[in-house]
Design an enzyme around this catalytic site. Structure first.
Site, PDB file in Angstrom:
ATOM      1  N   ASP A 170       0.973  -1.607  -0.019  1.00 45.92           N
ATOM      2  CA  ASP A 170       0.034  -0.094   0.296  1.00 45.92           C
ATOM      3  C   ASP A 170       0.632   1.346  -0.224  1.00 45.92           C
ATOM      4  O   ASP A 170       0.260   2.232   0.459  1.00 45.92           O
ATOM      5  CB  ASP A 170      -0.685   0.005   0.920  1.00 45.92           C
ATOM      6  CG  ASP A 170      -1.687  -1.303   1.141  1.00 45.92           C
ATOM      7  OD1 ASP A 170      -2.288  -1.740   0.245  1.00 45.92           O
ATOM      8  OD2 ASP A 170      -2.417  -1.580   2.172  1.00 45.92           O
ATOM      9  N   LYS A 172       2.280   1.693  -5.034  1.00 51.12           N
ATOM     10  CA  LYS A 172       2.832   1.797  -5.938  1.00 51.12           C
ATOM     11  C   LYS A 172       2.326   1.532  -7.165  1.00 51.12           C
ATOM     12  O   LYS A 172       3.347   2.136  -8.859  1.00 51.12           O
ATOM     13  CB  LYS A 172       3.420  -0.330  -6.274  1.00 51.12           C
ATOM     14  CG  LYS A 172       4.340  -0.338  -5.002  1.00 51.12           C
ATOM     15  CD  LYS A 172       4.849  -1.804  -4.896  1.00 51.12           C
ATOM     16  CE  LYS A 172       3.523  -2.045  -4.243  1.00 51.12           C
ATOM     17  NZ  LYS A 172       3.747  -2.528  -3.165  1.00 51.12           N
ATOM     18  N   GLY A 224      -4.329  -4.593  -4.457  1.00 47.75           N
ATOM     19  CA  GLY A 224      -5.428  -3.405  -4.844  1.00 47.75           C
ATOM     20  C   GLY A 224      -4.088  -2.593  -5.245  1.00 47.75           C
ATOM     21  O   GLY A 224      -3.774  -1.905  -4.282  1.00 47.75           O
ATOM     22  N   HIS A 225      -3.811  -2.186  -6.823  1.00 49.60           N
ATOM     23  CA  HIS A 225      -3.570  -1.062  -7.211  1.00 49.60           C
ATOM     24  C   HIS A 225      -4.515   0.133  -7.845  1.00 49.60           C
ATOM     25  O   HIS A 225      -4.854  -0.280  -8.545  1.00 49.60           O
ATOM     26  CB  HIS A 225      -2.270  -1.373  -8.106  1.00 49.60           C
ATOM     27  CG  HIS A 225      -1.268  -2.063  -7.613  1.00 49.60           C
ATOM     28  ND1 HIS A 225      -0.378  -3.101  -8.228  1.00 49.60           N
ATOM     29  CD2 HIS A 225      -0.408  -2.709  -6.205  1.00 49.60           C
ATOM     30  CE1 HIS A 225       0.556  -4.097  -7.637  1.00 49.60           C
ATOM     31  NE2 HIS A 225       0.197  -3.318  -6.247  1.00 49.60           N
ATOM     32  N   THR A 226      -4.156   1.431  -6.959  1.00 49.81           N
ATOM     33  CA  THR A 226      -5.188   2.210  -6.958  1.00 49.81           C
ATOM     34  C   THR A 226      -4.652   3.237  -7.896  1.00 49.81           C
ATOM     35  O   THR A 226      -3.525   3.599  -7.453  1.00 49.81           O
ATOM     36  CB  THR A 226      -5.964   3.055  -6.098  1.00 49.81           C
ATOM     37  OG1 THR A 226      -6.147   1.417  -4.974  1.00 49.81           O
ATOM     38  CG2 THR A 226      -6.902   3.696  -6.331  1.00 49.81           C
ATOM     39  N   GLN A 280       2.694  -5.792  -2.956  1.00 50.08           N
ATOM     40  CA  GLN A 280       3.176  -6.263  -1.458  1.00 50.08           C
ATOM     41  C   GLN A 280       4.269  -5.023  -1.402  1.00 50.08           C
ATOM     42  O   GLN A 280       4.835  -4.568  -1.836  1.00 50.08           O
ATOM     43  CB  GLN A 280       2.614  -7.391  -0.328  1.00 50.08           C
ATOM     44  CG  GLN A 280       0.917  -8.171  -1.101  1.00 50.08           C
ATOM     45  CD  GLN A 280       1.113  -9.001  -2.318  1.00 50.08           C
ATOM     46  OE1 GLN A 280       2.037  -9.873  -2.412  1.00 50.08           O
ATOM     47  NE2 GLN A 280       0.035  -8.663  -2.549  1.00 50.08           N
TER      48      GLN A 280
HETATM   49  P1  IMP Z   1      -1.867 -13.111   1.745  1.00 47.16           P
HETATM   50  O1  IMP Z   1      -1.707 -11.917   1.417  1.00 47.16           O
HETATM   51  O2  IMP Z   1      -3.565 -12.497   1.436  1.00 47.16           O
HETATM   52  O3  IMP Z   1      -2.054 -13.650   2.399  1.00 47.16           O
HETATM   53  O4  IMP Z   1      -2.167 -11.622   3.581  1.00 47.16           O
HETATM   54  C1  IMP Z   1      -1.099 -11.821   4.280  1.00 47.16           C
HETATM   55  C2  IMP Z   1      -0.918 -10.433   4.958  1.00 47.16           C
HETATM   56  O5  IMP Z   1      -0.319  -9.804   3.427  1.00 47.16           O
HETATM   57  C3  IMP Z   1      -1.403  -9.476   5.385  1.00 47.16           C
HETATM   58  O6  IMP Z   1      -1.726  -8.447   6.252  1.00 47.16           O
HETATM   59  C4  IMP Z   1      -2.427  -9.162   4.447  1.00 47.16           C
HETATM   60  O7  IMP Z   1      -3.351  -8.288   5.029  1.00 47.16           O
HETATM   61  C5  IMP Z   1      -1.265  -8.282   3.623  1.00 47.16           C
HETATM   62  N1  IMP Z   1      -1.157  -7.928   1.996  1.00 47.16           N
HETATM   63  C6  IMP Z   1      -1.211  -9.087   1.303  1.00 47.16           C
HETATM   64  N2  IMP Z   1      -1.454  -8.588  -0.273  1.00 47.16           N
HETATM   65  C7  IMP Z   1      -1.286  -7.077   0.501  1.00 47.16           C
HETATM   66  C8  IMP Z   1      -1.636  -5.722  -0.634  1.00 47.16           C
HETATM   67  O8  IMP Z   1      -1.301  -5.643  -1.148  1.00 47.16           O
HETATM   68  N3  IMP Z   1      -1.229  -4.231  -0.007  1.00 47.16           N
HETATM   69  C9  IMP Z   1      -1.446  -4.359   2.179  1.00 47.16           C
HETATM   70  N4  IMP Z   1      -1.395  -5.860   2.561  1.00 47.16           N
HETATM   71  C10 IMP Z   1      -1.559  -6.874   1.882  1.00 47.16           C
END
Ligand code: IMP
Length: 429
Positions: A17, A20, A44-46, A227
């Site tokens: 977040d 990027k 989730g890329h805004t 991420q």
């Molecule tokens: P997962 O990737 O859904 O398995 O989640 C694992 C951890 O990564 C959790 O704390 C999620 O909130 C975090 N997470 C996964 N994708 C994102 C992202 O795109 N942005 C921020 N946090 C993320």
């Protein structure tokens, strides 16, 4: 503008977040190919284009620039149903995708049972990770366990069905073990996902070959991470991480090029820190300030809508990110969110639970929950920055804040974003 025949990685340096999507969107204007190298629909890329807002989960943010080729590399876990929902939504909004999107034949398929497993495992777990529920962990488990299905498998229906039948049996047993009876709609969901196989195969490619050939032909390539560094499976706050390597080295393995093809690594840092999901956030604000900055920055997850926890800029983490990613530059985002604050803090070190002081990001995540950040206080600038387009036009205190981020992180600031719009960007140097 990146030089001819160059390959740049864009990587998040905090807990995802960081913005990027906006940086990739800005840089994509000057490149030919944008490729995602890991993750899946958890991202989730805004991106804001004019008055329009686009939230992209799997398709690279470069897709909003006409004519750019957008690839999903082998390191991605591809949710077919969700991918085509996103693809079709872009078509509905008038984005021409003809010949523009390619998916690696080696990419893993994320199927409906992965989502079911993700939710069941998370709800049964003693230590919750706070996943996005998008099936990411189970899909990467299947990949590492050599049970996964890949895009290329869609071309052989007989083998595919055999492997899926085995997977369904395995998953049903596991779900029963976890006390989850949620298998009812599974057959329908699987059929729906797999009915899109032919369509997916029609855009399948070899991303490594494509990118290598493009670089040889003097084209410019951006490799887009999802991420952030603190969510990296090896270098993040394990076990409160995602299930892939988010860091820059993974851009090579996740697309199929050699590491020597990468010329630059730009780390994206938010001017403060945010985190969704479980796990420590050493520089977290007190509740009142947390709410204030969340409202100023609109800090709610783009994928799940969850409120993000907010905190001060953490240079201990930024230095760690500079090292593990080999950063050649930094893009600082959301500087404008801090415009109204009278003073700012930057964490320069941590006081560990045993009283010792460290400037290094600890490997022991559990100790990270008990650290006390040591802060340096800087004066705020208390002036709007959203219309600034040149570094020298920023208030002196804002420049001072960026200088300090640069000194403490050990990588030069190359871009500063001061708003959600494409034009709200300050190139530095
Ligand atoms: P997962 O990737 O859904 O398995 O989640 C694992 C951890 O990564 C959790 O704390 C999620 O909130 C975090 N997470 C996964 N994708 C994102 C992202 O795109 N942005 C921020 N946090 C993320």
């Amino acid at each position: 503008m990146p030089p001819q025949g160059s390959c740049t990685v864009i990587v998040g340096c905090q807990w995802g977040d960081e913005g990027k999507g906006k940086i990739v969107d800005v840089l994509a204007e000057d490149v030919d190919i944008v490729a995602r190298y890991q993750g899946g629909a958890n991202a989730g890329h805004t991106v804001h284009v004019g008055e329009d807002e686009f939230i992209l989960h799997q398709i690279p943010s470069g897709v909003l620039h006409a004519g750019k080729r957008c690839l999903l590399g082998n390191g991605v876990v591809l949710d077919i149903r969700q991918f085509f929902d996103e693809y079709d939504a872009l078509l509905d909004r008038g984005i021409d995708l003809d010949g523009r999107v390619g998916v690696s034949r080696r990419a893993q398929l994320l199927l409906p049972y992965h989502r079911l497993l993700d939710k069941a495992v998370e709800s049964a777990a003693a230590t919750k990770i706070g996943t996005t529920g998008r099936g990411i962990g189970p899909a990467y488990e299947d990949k590492a366990g050599r049970r996964g299905l890949r895009v290329a498998d869609l071309g052989n229906p007989e083998r595919l069905h055999k492997r899926i039948a085995a997977a369904q049996e395995r998953v049903t047993r596991r779900l029963e073990q976890l006390g989850s009876g949620a298998t009812g709609a599974l057959d329908v969901a699987m059929e729906e996902a797999l009915s899109l196989g032919e369509r997916l195969l029609s855009i399948a490619t070899d991303t490594g070959q494509e990118i290598t050939a493009a670089l040889k032909a003097g084209k410019r390539v951006l490799l887009e991470g999802a991420q952030g560094t603190a969510l990296d499976l090896d270098h993040g706050t394990y076990p409160f991480v995602t299930s892939s390597n988010t860091t820059a080295a993974s851009a090579a393995t996740g697309t199929g090029i050699g590491p020597t093809s990468i010329d630059a690594v730009v780390g994206v840092v938010k001017a403060y820190t945010t985190r969704v999901g479980e796990g420590p956030l050493p520089t977290a604000f007190e509740p009142e300030m947390d709410e204030h900055v969340r409202a100023l920055g609109g800090e709610f997850g783009a994928t799940t809508g969850r409120p993000r926890r907010c905190g001060w800029f953490d240079s201990v983490l930024a230095r760690h990110a500079a090292q593990v990613n080999g950063l050649t530059g930094i893009a600082v985002t959301k500087l404008d969110v801090l415009d109204t604050l009278s003073t700012l803090e930057i964490a320069t070190a941590y006081r560990m639970p045993d009283g010792s002081i460290t400037e290094d990001f600890p490997a022991d995540t559990w100790s990270l929950s008990g650290v006390e950040p040591i802060y340096e206080t800087l004066p705020g600038w208390e002036a709007p920055t959203g219309d600034v387009r040149r570094l020298e036009d920023l208030p002196a205190n804002a420049r001072g804040y960026l200088d300090r981020i640069e000194e403490l992180s050990g990588a030069p600031v190359q871009w500063v974003s001061v708003g959600t719009k494409r034009r709200q960007i300050i190139p530095v140097g």
